[in-house]
Motif scaffolding. Structure first.
Motif, PDB file in Angstrom:
ATOM      1  N   GLU A  41     -45.654 111.486  -5.359  1.00 51.81           N
ATOM      2  CA  GLU A  41     -46.663 110.839  -4.534  1.00 51.81           C
ATOM      3  C   GLU A  41     -46.229 109.436  -4.130  1.00 51.81           C
ATOM      4  O   GLU A  41     -46.394 109.021  -2.983  1.00 51.81           O
ATOM      5  CB  GLU A  41     -47.994 110.780  -5.304  1.00 51.81           C
ATOM      6  N   ALA A  42     -45.647 108.725  -5.097  1.00 54.74           N
ATOM      7  CA  ALA A  42     -45.230 107.358  -4.799  1.00 54.74           C
ATOM      8  C   ALA A  42     -44.214 107.335  -3.664  1.00 54.74           C
ATOM      9  O   ALA A  42     -44.278 106.492  -2.766  1.00 54.74           O
ATOM     10  CB  ALA A  42     -44.636 106.724  -6.048  1.00 54.74           C
ATOM     11  N   ILE A  47     -45.934 107.912  -0.379  1.00 52.09           N
ATOM     12  CA  ILE A  47     -46.640 106.714   0.080  1.00 52.09           C
ATOM     13  C   ILE A  47     -45.662 105.695   0.657  1.00 52.09           C
ATOM     14  O   ILE A  47     -45.905 105.091   1.698  1.00 52.09           O
ATOM     15  CB  ILE A  47     -47.458 106.104  -1.082  1.00 52.09           C
ATOM     16  N   ALA A  48     -44.516 105.566  -0.009  1.00 51.99           N
ATOM     17  CA  ALA A  48     -43.517 104.612   0.489  1.00 51.99           C
ATOM     18  C   ALA A  48     -42.984 105.047   1.855  1.00 51.99           C
ATOM     19  O   ALA A  48     -42.786 104.219   2.749  1.00 51.99           O
ATOM     20  CB  ALA A  48     -42.374 104.486  -0.514  1.00 51.99           C
ATOM     21  N   THR A  92     -45.620 104.400   4.424  1.00 48.31           N
ATOM     22  CA  THR A  92     -45.667 102.967   4.738  1.00 48.31           C
ATOM     23  C   THR A  92     -44.548 102.591   5.707  1.00 48.31           C
ATOM     24  O   THR A  92     -44.740 101.782   6.612  1.00 48.31           O
ATOM     25  CB  THR A  92     -45.544 102.144   3.437  1.00 48.31           C
ATOM     26  N   LEU A 136     -34.729 102.981  -5.751  1.00 51.76           N
ATOM     27  CA  LEU A 136     -36.117 103.439  -5.857  1.00 51.76           C
ATOM     28  C   LEU A 136     -36.180 104.952  -5.716  1.00 51.76           C
ATOM     29  O   LEU A 136     -36.900 105.634  -6.455  1.00 51.76           O
ATOM     30  CB  LEU A 136     -36.950 102.772  -4.762  1.00 51.76           C
ATOM     31  N   HIS A 147     -35.110 106.642  -8.937  1.00 51.92           N
ATOM     32  CA  HIS A 147     -36.125 106.530  -9.989  1.00 51.92           C
ATOM     33  C   HIS A 147     -37.330 107.416  -9.705  1.00 51.92           C
ATOM     34  O   HIS A 147     -37.852 108.070 -10.592  1.00 51.92           O
ATOM     35  CB  HIS A 147     -36.568 105.073 -10.143  1.00 51.92           C
ATOM     36  N   LEU A 148     -37.759 107.440  -8.437  1.00 51.35           N
ATOM     37  CA  LEU A 148     -38.957 108.218  -8.119  1.00 51.35           C
ATOM     38  C   LEU A 148     -38.682 109.715  -8.168  1.00 51.35           C
ATOM     39  O   LEU A 148     -39.581 110.504  -8.429  1.00 51.35           O
ATOM     40  CB  LEU A 148     -39.492 107.828  -6.740  1.00 51.35           C
ATOM     41  N   VAL A 171     -46.352  93.891   6.672  1.00 45.09           N
ATOM     42  CA  VAL A 171     -46.187  95.245   7.194  1.00 45.09           C
ATOM     43  C   VAL A 171     -47.373  95.611   8.061  1.00 45.09           C
ATOM     44  O   VAL A 171     -47.232  96.183   9.138  1.00 45.09           O
ATOM     45  CB  VAL A 171     -46.040  96.239   6.016  1.00 45.09           C
ATOM     46  N   ALA A 205     -52.923 103.260   1.944  1.00 43.35           N
ATOM     47  CA  ALA A 205     -52.675 104.054   0.737  1.00 43.35           C
ATOM     48  C   ALA A 205     -51.758 103.298  -0.213  1.00 43.35           C
ATOM     49  O   ALA A 205     -51.912 103.381  -1.432  1.00 43.35           O
ATOM     50  CB  ALA A 205     -52.053 105.389   1.120  1.00 43.35           C
ATOM     51  N   ALA A 206     -50.803 102.547   0.337  1.00 46.15           N
ATOM     52  CA  ALA A 206     -49.853 101.809  -0.500  1.00 46.15           C
ATOM     53  C   ALA A 206     -50.585 100.792  -1.372  1.00 46.15           C
ATOM     54  O   ALA A 206     -50.300 100.664  -2.565  1.00 46.15           O
ATOM     55  CB  ALA A 206     -48.821 101.118   0.379  1.00 46.15           C
ATOM     56  N   TYR A 231     -52.523 102.561  -4.115  1.00 43.03           N
ATOM     57  CA  TYR A 231     -51.621 103.096  -5.141  1.00 43.03           C
ATOM     58  C   TYR A 231     -51.101 101.994  -6.051  1.00 43.03           C
ATOM     59  O   TYR A 231     -51.080 102.136  -7.282  1.00 43.03           O
ATOM     60  CB  TYR A 231     -50.449 103.820  -4.470  1.00 43.03           C
ATOM     61  N   GLU A 253     -40.371 100.129 -16.920  1.00 41.93           N
ATOM     62  CA  GLU A 253     -39.859 100.983 -15.854  1.00 41.93           C
ATOM     63  C   GLU A 253     -40.686 100.804 -14.590  1.00 41.93           C
ATOM     64  O   GLU A 253     -40.157 100.682 -13.486  1.00 41.93           O
ATOM     65  CB  GLU A 253     -39.905 102.437 -16.318  1.00 41.93           C
ATOM     66  N   GLN A 307     -39.513  99.356 -10.955  1.00 44.80           N
ATOM     67  CA  GLN A 307     -39.712 100.034  -9.670  1.00 44.80           C
ATOM     68  C   GLN A 307     -40.452  99.148  -8.681  1.00 44.80           C
ATOM     69  O   GLN A 307     -40.117  99.099  -7.496  1.00 44.80           O
ATOM     70  CB  GLN A 307     -40.485 101.333  -9.880  1.00 44.80           C
ATOM     71  N   THR A 314     -38.119  96.599  -7.403  1.00 42.93           N
ATOM     72  CA  THR A 314     -37.184  97.207  -6.462  1.00 42.93           C
ATOM     73  C   THR A 314     -37.850  97.420  -5.107  1.00 42.93           C
ATOM     74  O   THR A 314     -37.256  97.162  -4.055  1.00 42.93           O
ATOM     75  CB  THR A 314     -36.696  98.554  -7.020  1.00 42.93           C
ATOM     76  N   TYR A 315     -39.108  97.878  -5.145  1.00 43.51           N
ATOM     77  CA  TYR A 315     -39.819  98.099  -3.887  1.00 43.51           C
ATOM     78  C   TYR A 315     -40.052  96.782  -3.163  1.00 43.51           C
ATOM     79  O   TYR A 315     -39.902  96.705  -1.938  1.00 43.51           O
ATOM     80  CB  TYR A 315     -41.151  98.806  -4.170  1.00 43.51           C
TER      81      TYR A 315
END
Lengths: 289, 113
Positions: A84-85, A88-89, A92, A271, A274-275, B21, B33-34, B37, B58, B62, B65-66
């Protein structure tokens, strides 16, 4: 006589070859009558043709919707991602496009497309071998002999990472100043191949992408094992360039441009790995009175 | 373990990038949604009594990193538009980039039509 004939024919062929090349250059895209013939226009970006981006959960995973159309890959497969993550990314990314869709900034979408379509048609073994091949020419294993300050910088910055990797995986990597690079023992390669085999195809595509960006297997391992942040890994990968920048000055449209692009690509790849490789388990704590 | 700083700092950085963004679409970033979340994920992993909670680290990795991804893309696009987005530069512009000017001849160079 015979020779001059050959030469003539040769010259003639060269002329023939040149003619079509010249023509295609003159009718290239983006040439307007008023612009000079040399001007090169970058490939056109697509207009943003959608308003809303949303996510739905389908059978194969999470899907992206642009208005009421489902997003598809270049090979016209349905775009579905396992987490899901990640969905979403990606959503976006699509939602952040202003007026035009800039595909060169959508690294996560690109990585998902690569994993879904697998355009190079490689299987898991080939992918792993292509990744481990980078170890033979790993950036941080190549050392310079001069100047003195750079030698010291490389030793101070790169040695701890190599030591960490050697300890973490119980292997021998080493470094070298020879043009042939370090001689990595076969045992090391075996260990890393079997380690990489524990990842799924999606994560492996991401790993290979990061390795190809950083030009270093060891730094990539550092990212996967949370030993390095993306900023640190990129800095270590560009260590010599940073040294030269400190000495000769920074050029915004070359150095900074490359730095930001490399960071973006590396972060996207990390990313993605990891995801795609995580399995989430939720454990609730027992409430204590 | 990589040093990441405080999670709150990373979270604030992410919100800032989300605002950038969503300036593109003009919608408030809290509707995305981002955003939902991220808030959920940060809340869920906030409390832990373990000294070193691997899951929390962890997640923070992440998130960092994002954040790096969003920030680098924004800066890359800005640099691209400034320097590479418009095709080839004219001779005057190229000279200006390195702080030079083209010579100026009052009567023209003599060979223009």
């Amino acid at each position: 006589m015979w020779r001059s004939c050959l030469r003539l024919r040769d010259g003639g062929r060269r002329l023939l070859n040149r003619a079509p090349g010249g023509r295609t250059a003159s009718v290239g895209p983006g040439l307007s009558p008023q612009s000079p013939a040399r001007a090169y226009a970058p490939p056109t970006e697509r207009k943003r043709f959608y308003q809303n981006v949303s996510i739905t959960q389908g059978e194969g995973g999470f899907e992206i919707n642009l208005d009421h159309r489902k997003l598809k890959t270049p090979q016209a497969k349905l775009f579905t991602v396992p987490s899901e993550a990640l969905a979403i990314a990606v959503a976006t990314e699509w939602d952040s496009q202003q007026d035009t869709i800039k595909f060169y900034t959508m690294h996560l979408t690109t990585l998902c497309n690569t994993s879904l379509d697998n355009p190079t048609q490689r299987n898991k073994d080939q992918l792993i071998r292509a990744t481990v091949k980078f170890l033979d020419t790993d950036t941080i294993c190549y050392r310079v002999e001069e100047p003195e300050t750079l030698v010291e910088l490389q030793k101070n910055e790169w040695d701890p990472i190599i030591e960490w990797a050697e300890k973490r995986y119980g292997v021998e990597i080493g470094s070298s100043t020879s043009i042939m690079g370090p001689s990595v023992p076969a045992k090391t390669r075996e260990v890393l191949v079997s380690h990489l085999a524990s990842y799924n195809m999606w994560a492996l595509q991401g790993i290979e992408f990061v390795v190809a960006q950083l030009k270093s297997m060891v730094l990539t391992l550092g990212l996967i094992d949370l030993r390095l942040t993306v900023e640190q890994a990129v800095l270590l990968s560009r260590l010599e360039e940073e040294y030269q920048i400190q000495k000769w000055g920074n050029i915004e449209w070359a150095h900074d441009y490359e730095l930001q692009e490399l960071r973006a690509r590396t972060a996207a790849g990390t990313l993605f790995v990891h995801l795609c490789s995580e399995s989430t388990t939720v454990k609730h704590k027992l409430l204590q009175e | 373990m990589a040093a990441l700083g405080s999670p709150a700092r990373t979270f604030r950085g992410l919100l800032r990038e989300l605002r950038y963004v969503n300036a593109a679409t003009g919608r408030p970033y809290r509707d995305t949604a981002a955003y939902r979340y991220l808030v959920k994920a940060f809340r869920a992993h906030r409390v832990t009594s373990e000294k070193l909670c691997r899951a929390q680290h962890e997640l923070h990795f992440q998130a960092a990193t994002y954040l790096c991804l969003l920030r680098s893309i924004r800066e890359h696009v800005a640099l691209h538009q400034e320097f590479h987005g418009k095709g080839e530069r004219s001779v005057e512009e190229s000279a200006g980039l390195v702080g030079l000017k083209l010579p100026h001849q009052p009567g023209g160079k003599g060979w223009e039509p």
